[in-house]
Enzyme design. Structure first.
Site, PDB file in Angstrom:
ATOM      1  N   SER A   1      19.473 -31.633   2.648  1.00  0.00           N
ATOM      2  CA  SER A   1      18.188 -31.367   2.206  1.00  0.00           C
ATOM      3  C   SER A   1      17.193 -31.056   3.628  1.00  0.00           C
ATOM      4  O   SER A   1      17.309 -30.318   4.343  1.00  0.00           O
ATOM      5  CB  SER A   1      17.743 -32.353   1.274  1.00  0.00           C
ATOM      6  OG  SER A   1      16.543 -32.128   0.562  1.00  0.00           O
TER       7      SER A   1
ATOM      8  N   ASP B   1      20.389 -26.666  -8.637  1.00  0.00           N
ATOM      9  CA  ASP B   1      19.289 -27.004  -7.667  1.00  0.00           C
ATOM     10  C   ASP B   1      18.648 -25.823  -7.277  1.00  0.00           C
ATOM     11  O   ASP B   1      19.160 -24.874  -6.835  1.00  0.00           O
ATOM     12  CB  ASP B   1      20.019 -27.773  -6.416  1.00  0.00           C
ATOM     13  CG  ASP B   1      19.065 -27.890  -5.089  1.00  0.00           C
ATOM     14  OD1 ASP B   1      17.901 -28.122  -5.523  1.00  0.00           O
ATOM     15  OD2 ASP B   1      19.598 -28.317  -4.099  1.00  0.00           O
TER      16      ASP B   1
ATOM     17  N   HIS C   1      20.354 -31.663  -6.944  1.00  0.00           N
ATOM     18  CA  HIS C   1      20.125 -31.795  -5.775  1.00  0.00           C
ATOM     19  C   HIS C   1      20.416 -33.208  -5.134  1.00  0.00           C
ATOM     20  O   HIS C   1      20.034 -34.168  -5.836  1.00  0.00           O
ATOM     21  CB  HIS C   1      18.412 -31.425  -5.520  1.00  0.00           C
ATOM     22  CG  HIS C   1      18.142 -31.461  -3.861  1.00  0.00           C
ATOM     23  ND1 HIS C   1      18.352 -30.214  -3.063  1.00  0.00           N
ATOM     24  CD2 HIS C   1      17.533 -32.363  -3.365  1.00  0.00           C
ATOM     25  CE1 HIS C   1      17.991 -30.799  -2.001  1.00  0.00           C
ATOM     26  NE2 HIS C   1      17.311 -31.912  -1.922  1.00  0.00           N
TER      27      HIS C   1
END
Length: 317
Positions: free
Chosen positions: A161, A262, A292
């Site tokens: 991320s 996501d 995610h």
């Protein structure tokens, strides 16, 4: 006859998402969001030596956590310098995406993993501070390879991320400074702003997820001014969002793992295309059925599969 949906949430996560959807009509609380990431099983067991260290950074002390398999290796081990996510403003070394990922990769690959507690953005901390910490940590590992039992020519840089963003940006910067990592491991990264438009396949998948669970441009707009200290995104260095770099040649071999449900998947997919177009070796995979941040769910089989693939990358010669 009803046609089954093309996109299907993971069988253990789907009930949680449906419960979340049901509560949308009555009002959601923080506990409802937290319930989505509850463990599905116990942490894995690995025989590792784990120690915390503080290393000097360019203008601060950088905390690290070093994970080493127990026992003496027959040869220097590969190493992964690892960066957790948290939208540049959250996260720590204890979150599953940091701790369990580091443990799982170190154990599977008989590798050293160095997890970096880079500075989080705030009213007083802005880019490039987090990236400076990442670059300093990578260089420290290379400089202390003998002490760590690490092969200095097999030091990878990776993250998830926001950590994937930092890993990609730091890799680009290190490339430009003649120190490109051995390889980059990018897990559901955000490397473009604005987020590229979704493919038809991704757009269809996102319809299966309640809107409050999807990252939006509006949410990014709340974080980016803090991260960039008010600098407009279009004026930011490519080291911030390397998907906007004009020349990605010389980027090291890269593993990209995107989550099926996501919005950031479009950024990871686009970056993989850009790297291939620049002649970079890319291994790209889609973690099916998950949203995610799937590495934060302890006991999730999809997370274990991702750790298997990450370890396989480090086991390459």
């Amino acid at each position: 006859m009803t046609t089954p949906p093309r996109h299907k949430l993971h069988q253990e996560l789907a009930p949680r998402v449906e419960e979340f959807r049901r509560k949308e009509t009555t009002g959601l609380a923080l506990a409802d969001h937290q319930a989505l990431g509850k463990p599905l099983g116990p942490p894995e067991t690995w025989d590792l030596e784990i120690d915390d260290r503080d290393i000097p950074g360019p203008d601060t002390v950088i905390p690290l956590r070093v994970y080493r398999p127990a026992g003496q290796p027959s040869a220097p081990r590969p190493c992964l310098v690892w960066l957790h996510g948290g939208a540049w403003v959250g996260g720590d070394l204890d979150m599953p995406e940091a701790h369990e990922t580091a443990r799982g990769v170190a154990g599977r690959a008989d590798a050293v993993v160095v997890s970096v507690d880079y500075r989080l953005c705030s009213e007083t901390v802005h880019f490039p501070a987090p990236q400076n910490d990442v670059v300093a940590a990578y260089r420290w590992v290379r400089d202390h390879a003998v002490d760590l039992g690490v092969d200095p020519d097999r030091v990878a840089l990776g993250g998830a991320s926001a950590g994937g963003n930092l890993a990609a940006g730091a890799t680009l910067r290190l490339r430009d400074e003649g120190e490109a990592p051995w390889q980059a491991l990018l897990l559901y990264p955000l490397v473009h702003v604005p987020i590229p438009a979704p493919s038809d396949d991704l757009a269809a998948a996102l319809t299966q997820v309640p809107a409050p669970l999807l990252l939006t441009g509006e949410q990014l707009g709340m974080v980016l001014p803090l991260m960039l200290d008010g600098t407009p995104v279009e004026e930011a260095s490519p080291y911030v969002f390397p998907g906007h770099c004009d020349d990605l040649s010389g980027f090291p071999p890269t593993y990209v793992d995107n989550d099926e449900f996501d919005p950031l998947r479009s950024s990871g997919e686009r970056f993989a295309e850009q790297l291939r177009a620049a002649g970079v070796e890319v291994e790209q995979t889609l973690s099916a059925g998950v949203m995610h941040g799937h590495l934060n769910i302890v006991g999730l089989d999809a997370a274990h599969a991702t750790l298997d693939r990450m370890a396989a990358r480090l086991l390459k010669g």
